[in-house]
Design an enzyme around this catalytic site. Structure first.
Site, PDB file in Angstrom:
ATOM      1  N   ASP A   8     -45.769 -65.608   1.507  1.00 33.66           N
ATOM      2  CA  ASP A   8     -44.398 -65.190   1.283  1.00 33.66           C
ATOM      3  C   ASP A   8     -44.463 -64.186  -0.029  1.00 33.66           C
ATOM      4  O   ASP A   8     -45.419 -64.053  -0.787  1.00 33.66           O
ATOM      5  CB  ASP A   8     -43.632 -66.585   0.591  1.00 33.66           C
ATOM      6  CG  ASP A   8     -44.231 -66.914  -0.724  1.00 33.66           C
ATOM      7  OD1 ASP A   8     -43.441 -66.262  -1.598  1.00 33.66           O
ATOM      8  OD2 ASP A   8     -45.321 -67.479  -1.161  1.00 33.66           O
ATOM      9  N   CYS A  22     -40.993 -48.119  13.790  1.00 34.82           N
ATOM     10  CA  CYS A  22     -40.414 -49.271  13.609  1.00 34.82           C
ATOM     11  C   CYS A  22     -39.329 -49.615  14.639  1.00 34.82           C
ATOM     12  O   CYS A  22     -38.424 -48.708  15.036  1.00 34.82           O
ATOM     13  CB  CYS A  22     -39.788 -49.520  12.136  1.00 34.82           C
ATOM     14  SG  CYS A  22     -38.970 -51.217  11.686  1.00 34.82           S
ATOM     15  N   CYS A  64     -36.946 -52.043  14.356  1.00 34.37           N
ATOM     16  CA  CYS A  64     -35.854 -52.736  13.695  1.00 34.37           C
ATOM     17  C   CYS A  64     -34.591 -52.027  14.045  1.00 34.37           C
ATOM     18  O   CYS A  64     -34.354 -50.945  14.453  1.00 34.37           O
ATOM     19  CB  CYS A  64     -35.900 -52.923  12.264  1.00 34.37           C
ATOM     20  SG  CYS A  64     -35.580 -51.619  11.137  1.00 34.37           S
ATOM     21  N   CYS A  81     -33.870 -48.937  12.006  1.00 36.07           N
ATOM     22  CA  CYS A  81     -34.376 -47.625  12.302  1.00 36.07           C
ATOM     23  C   CYS A  81     -33.899 -47.179  13.709  1.00 36.07           C
ATOM     24  O   CYS A  81     -34.029 -45.967  14.024  1.00 36.07           O
ATOM     25  CB  CYS A  81     -35.871 -48.061  12.382  1.00 36.07           C
ATOM     26  SG  CYS A  81     -36.783 -48.039  10.693  1.00 36.07           S
ATOM     27  N   HIS A 134     -34.854 -53.700   6.827  1.00 34.81           N
ATOM     28  CA  HIS A 134     -35.986 -53.114   7.496  1.00 34.81           C
ATOM     29  C   HIS A 134     -37.456 -53.394   6.852  1.00 34.81           C
ATOM     30  O   HIS A 134     -38.201 -53.746   7.649  1.00 34.81           O
ATOM     31  CB  HIS A 134     -35.708 -51.435   7.084  1.00 34.81           C
ATOM     32  CG  HIS A 134     -37.184 -50.729   7.413  1.00 34.81           C
ATOM     33  ND1 HIS A 134     -37.630 -50.459   8.492  1.00 34.81           N
ATOM     34  CD2 HIS A 134     -38.197 -50.336   6.232  1.00 34.81           C
ATOM     35  CE1 HIS A 134     -38.804 -49.701   8.047  1.00 34.81           C
ATOM     36  NE2 HIS A 134     -39.282 -49.799   6.935  1.00 34.81           N
TER      37      HIS A 134
END
Length: 365
Positions: free
Chosen positions: A263, A301, A303, A306, A332
């Protein structure tokens, strides 16, 4: 049934891909857990986590017990229901935040002042367990002592001893059925103390194991030998979690040692200020050179940011103080990191983790 059952899918050297099965669902490893400190990732909602493909999200016990209070979260169905999140949740013990406040510490626990209103609170291993049982996460962490680095050897020794003592108390206090309890290894960058702490923690028999107290001031060159010393003593049939670490170089290096989950707040912290993670390194979107760019943040990418927005547009949003800018780069960065973890899992399963590791380190070392 055990609260967590770990299944190894493939190995490549010491790196491994797997599935951790909890009482309420499973998550694939190696994995990255986005940090929802106060019950939400800043600028994001549970609907965003789902679209991004997160499988487990972290909540912060320290902040949630102060606002709105663990009893309130419990009354509203527990952390997942409270946040509208159907995936899995993990709560840290709150110890890292407590110790950042320079509290009064004794062998029994810590006394600290709230960052919200200055009120005084007492925190013990048992209170940490009870609080997290109320929060109701799928996995909770024991209260540990997390010293900053560098610290004198005597400070690290006390941290190791208190962490072991508090872990035993947490183990005895934990009652919530179906909720996993992870122990935590301390020891600074002292390899001998890391090995000792790992052995003492394993002897107590937890559902999984966190490695804490790293990435708190030491170099990566100091961190990795200490991590390796701890990993050598952690069982292979339990998840192994490097806490608070999420930069790409450290991710691949730790995976190469057998770490399963991570994390970090970095992804959203730097995203809010206009720094994007890309396959070519950090991209500072506020720079004037991006004003006329129709390129995405990262052409590779997948996402939604993007595939929809240009660098020029996102820079414009930052220039005019539009909060959407921080949201977009945060989205992103989390997606990019989750995609990296998926690539790592695939590389381990295809036996190509070494070249992927070298590719990442060539950019991020």
């Amino acid at each position: 049934m055990e609260p967590v059952r770990f299944e190894t899918v493939a190995t490549d050297g010491s790196a491994r891909s797997g599935v951790a099965h909890t009482a309420r669902g499973s998550y694939r490893t190696p994995c990255f857990m986005p940090v929802g400190t106060r019950g939400a990732i800043k600028y994001l909602s549970a609907a965003d986590y789902e679209r991004l493909g997160a499988e487990i999200v972290l909540g912060n016990t320290f902040h949630l017990m102060l606002r709105p209070g663990a009893e309130t979260v419990a009354a509203l169905g527990g952390l997942g229901s409270f946040a509208g999140w159907g995936g899995l949740t993990l709560t840290d013990s709150g110890g890292f935040q407590v110790f950042s406040l320079d509290p009064d510490v004794d062998d029994d626990g810590v006394t600290f002042k709230s960052t919200y209103d200055g009120s005084t609170h007492r925190f013990t291993p048992e209170i940490a367990v009870h609080t997290q049982e109320l929060l109701g996460a799928d996995i909770q962490m024991v209260l540990d002592v997390c010293p900053p680095l560098p610290s004198p050897p005597e400070v690290i020794r006390v941290a190791v001893d208190r962490t072991a003592s508090w872990a035993a108390r947490a183990r005895a206090a934990h009652r919530r059925e179906g909720q996993a309890l992870f122990g935590i290894v301390q020891g600074g960058v002292d390899e001998r103390l890391r090995a000792e702490s790992a052995q003492r923690t394993v002897d107590l028999g937890f559902d999984g194991y966190g490695i804490g107290g790293l990435s708190v001031g030491e170099t990566r060159g100091e961190m990795m030998p200490a991590l390796a010393a701890a990993m050598a003593h952690l069982p292979t049939d339990r998840p192994r979690y490097l806490m608070g670490v999420g930069d790409p170089a450290s991710l691949v290096e730790a995976v190469s040692l057998g770490v399963d989950q991570f994390d970090c707040v970095m992804q959203t912290r730097i995203g809010r200020h206009g720094t994007a993670l890309t396959g070519s390194g950090k991209l500072h979107i506020k720079n004037a050179k991006h004003a006329l760019s129709d390129e995405p943040l990262d052409a590779a990418c997948l996402c939604e940011v993007c595939t929809r927005h240009s660098r020029g547009y996102i820079r414009h949003l930052f220039q005019v103080g539009e909060p959407t800018a921080s949201r977009l780069v945060s989205l992103h960065n989390i997606s990019w990191t989750l995609q990296l973890m998926a690539r790592i899992r695939s590389a381990i399963e295809s036996g190509t983790f070494r070249p992927l590791r070298q590719e990442v380190l060539a950019v991020w070392r």
